[in-house]
Design a protein around this motif. Sequence first.
Motif, PDB file in Angstrom:
ATOM      1  N   TYR A  43       0.835  -1.207   0.000  1.00 39.40           N
ATOM      2  CA  TYR A  43       0.000   0.000   0.000  1.00 39.40           C
ATOM      3  C   TYR A  43       0.866   1.252   0.000  1.00 39.40           C
ATOM      4  N   ALA A  44       1.896   1.266   0.841  1.00 41.73           N
ATOM      5  CA  ALA A  44       2.798   2.415   0.910  1.00 41.73           C
ATOM      6  C   ALA A  44       3.579   2.602  -0.384  1.00 41.73           C
ATOM      7  N   ALA A  45       3.856   1.491  -1.087  1.00 41.33           N
ATOM      8  CA  ALA A  45       4.615   1.552  -2.339  1.00 41.33           C
ATOM      9  C   ALA A  45       3.724   1.760  -3.562  1.00 41.33           C
ATOM     10  N   GLY A  46       2.411   1.804  -3.358  1.00 40.66           N
ATOM     11  CA  GLY A  46       1.489   1.997  -4.472  1.00 40.66           C
ATOM     12  C   GLY A  46       1.289   0.763  -5.328  1.00 40.66           C
ATOM     13  N   ILE A  47       1.473  -0.420  -4.739  1.00 44.69           N
ATOM     14  CA  ILE A  47       1.320  -1.683  -5.462  1.00 44.69           C
ATOM     15  C   ILE A  47       0.045  -2.379  -4.974  1.00 44.69           C
ATOM     16  N   PRO A  48      -0.927  -2.649  -5.843  1.00 46.28           N
ATOM     17  CA  PRO A  48      -2.130  -3.365  -5.419  1.00 46.28           C
ATOM     18  C   PRO A  48      -1.785  -4.760  -4.902  1.00 46.28           C
ATOM     19  N   ALA A  49      -2.384  -5.132  -3.796  1.00 48.63           N
ATOM     20  CA  ALA A  49      -2.111  -6.433  -3.186  1.00 48.63           C
ATOM     21  C   ALA A  49      -3.421  -7.080  -2.746  1.00 48.63           C
ATOM     22  N   ARG A  50      -3.399  -8.407  -2.718  1.00 47.00           N
ATOM     23  CA  ARG A  50      -4.537  -9.159  -2.187  1.00 47.00           C
ATOM     24  C   ARG A  50      -3.993 -10.277  -1.303  1.00 47.00           C
ATOM     25  N   GLY A  53      -8.806 -23.311  11.321  1.00 51.30           N
ATOM     26  CA  GLY A  53      -7.585 -22.567  11.608  1.00 51.30           C
ATOM     27  C   GLY A  53      -6.303 -23.226  11.166  1.00 51.30           C
ATOM     28  N   TRP A  54      -6.405 -24.362  10.471  1.00 55.93           N
ATOM     29  CA  TRP A  54      -5.191 -25.044  10.014  1.00 55.93           C
ATOM     30  C   TRP A  54      -5.025 -24.750   8.532  1.00 55.93           C
ATOM     31  N   GLY A  55      -4.062 -23.908   8.198  1.00 55.67           N
ATOM     32  CA  GLY A  55      -3.888 -23.538   6.796  1.00 55.67           C
ATOM     33  C   GLY A  55      -2.682 -22.638   6.605  1.00 55.67           C
ATOM     34  N   HIS A  56      -2.756 -21.795   5.585  1.00 57.39           N
ATOM     35  CA  HIS A  56      -1.608 -20.968   5.201  1.00 57.39           C
ATOM     36  C   HIS A  56      -2.111 -19.688   4.556  1.00 57.39           C
ATOM     37  N   ALA A  57      -1.308 -18.627   4.669  1.00 55.76           N
ATOM     38  CA  ALA A  57      -1.628 -17.337   4.055  1.00 55.76           C
ATOM     39  C   ALA A  57      -0.533 -16.970   3.058  1.00 55.76           C
ATOM     40  N   PHE A  58      -0.942 -16.379   1.923  1.00 53.68           N
ATOM     41  CA  PHE A  58       0.012 -15.989   0.887  1.00 53.68           C
ATOM     42  C   PHE A  58      -0.545 -14.796   0.124  1.00 53.68           C
ATOM     43  N   SER A  59       0.257 -14.249  -0.781  1.00 57.06           N
ATOM     44  CA  SER A  59      -0.068 -12.957  -1.398  1.00 57.06           C
ATOM     45  C   SER A  59      -0.261 -13.057  -2.903  1.00 57.06           C
ATOM     46  N   GLU A  60      -0.896 -12.014  -3.401  1.00 59.18           N
ATOM     47  CA  GLU A  60      -1.019 -11.796  -4.838  1.00 59.18           C
ATOM     48  C   GLU A  60      -0.875 -10.291  -5.065  1.00 59.18           C
ATOM     49  N   TRP A  67      -2.285 -10.237 -12.089  1.00 57.53           N
ATOM     50  CA  TRP A  67      -1.999 -10.569 -10.712  1.00 57.53           C
ATOM     51  C   TRP A  67      -0.955 -11.688 -10.679  1.00 57.53           C
ATOM     52  N   VAL A  68      -0.035 -11.615  -9.725  1.00 57.16           N
ATOM     53  CA  VAL A  68       1.009 -12.640  -9.611  1.00 57.16           C
ATOM     54  C   VAL A  68       1.067 -13.154  -8.170  1.00 57.16           C
ATOM     55  N   PHE A  69       1.205 -14.456  -8.042  1.00 56.81           N
ATOM     56  CA  PHE A  69       1.280 -15.135  -6.744  1.00 56.81           C
ATOM     57  C   PHE A  69       2.705 -15.073  -6.195  1.00 56.81           C
ATOM     58  N   VAL A  70       2.821 -14.731  -4.897  1.00 55.89           N
ATOM     59  CA  VAL A  70       4.106 -14.805  -4.192  1.00 55.89           C
ATOM     60  C   VAL A  70       3.832 -15.342  -2.782  1.00 55.89           C
ATOM     61  N   ASP A  71       4.500 -16.419  -2.421  1.00 53.16           N
ATOM     62  CA  ASP A  71       4.449 -16.905  -1.037  1.00 53.16           C
ATOM     63  C   ASP A  71       5.570 -16.190  -0.290  1.00 53.16           C
ATOM     64  N   VAL A  72       5.235 -15.093   0.354  1.00 53.53           N
ATOM     65  CA  VAL A  72       6.236 -14.255   1.020  1.00 53.53           C
ATOM     66  C   VAL A  72       6.872 -14.989   2.186  1.00 53.53           C
ATOM     67  N   PHE A  73       6.078 -15.710   2.956  1.00 53.84           N
ATOM     68  CA  PHE A  73       6.604 -16.384   4.140  1.00 53.84           C
ATOM     69  C   PHE A  73       7.585 -17.493   3.761  1.00 53.84           C
TER      70      PHE A  73
END
Length: 332
Positions: A141-148, A159-166, A175-181
Amino acid sequence: MSLRRALIGLLSLMALPLIWLTILAWPEPNVPATTELVRLRNAILISDSHVSDFSWHPNQQPASFLSNDSAPPIQMTQWLAQLPKQENDWLQIISIAENLRARGPKGGGLQTNTQDAFQRIISSGEGYCADYIQVINALAYAAGIPAREWGMSFDGFGGWGHAFSEFYSNYFQKWVFVDVFNGFYVTAEGNETPLSVQEFRQHLARAPQALTIHRLQQGRFGMRSDQIAMDYYQRGVNQFYLWWGTNSLSFDHHPLVAAAGRLSRSLEQLIAIGVGLHPEIRIIALPENVALIARMQRLKYQLYCIVVSELLLLLAAIAVVITIKRKNARRT
């Protein structure tokens, strides 16, 4: 029946919905109680989804998608300003992700506000997947890049799962997938363009052998091997969902939410739901997860019934107390 007995009866009845809530949240053997509490939260947040929910361009962002309306913390903007300049937004996305995870990830849920999570991640690498996504949403958000923000479940949206970004890349116009963690993105055989979350999920379901993992250069790779990473995602391939908002800064800055957060993370989320600041969940509906979604919807209705029952019993108890006080006042 006297009014006092009626009051005692109403107060006793108020325990029944709470007992039913305890039964709903009681974990299966060898299942942490926290995962079932997350299931209850997710049941409240699940919303009907449509194919178009996952394919919109940032210029046509749905009005109901929650975005930040607060300025990013100065520490984040200063940190971003120190990063090397990049030729395009895709390289900028990778640079932000790599530098964020340079000291980790080390795991361990932080359950704190975005600014505090940011400081702890960049200083020591602490934090789990949801903490890293919370922070990179604010950095994007601070860099002006849309994220989801996306989630993947292994237990029927509990509650058993994982979070990741696009992230939306103008360079790739998608849109591009990135698993940041865990530290990677993915391409498919014969094409060097990074995949979106939906493209990644579809390949996992149909042709996982065509996928190639590209590891980020900084930070520890989160899996023991590329194949283990693929196997991990395949376990949740039919339980992908999109969080309907990336408003972590607005979430943190709301006075009621912030006050609740100082007492309890669960209370903080409950207040955020009540004031409309907690993103909903939009599930990618598939034939394979219809029953799971239906189960969560039933749980949602059960929770609503419990809340309504408690409110009605509380109102009845208040009415009885008022009547008792009036009768006592007339006697004196």
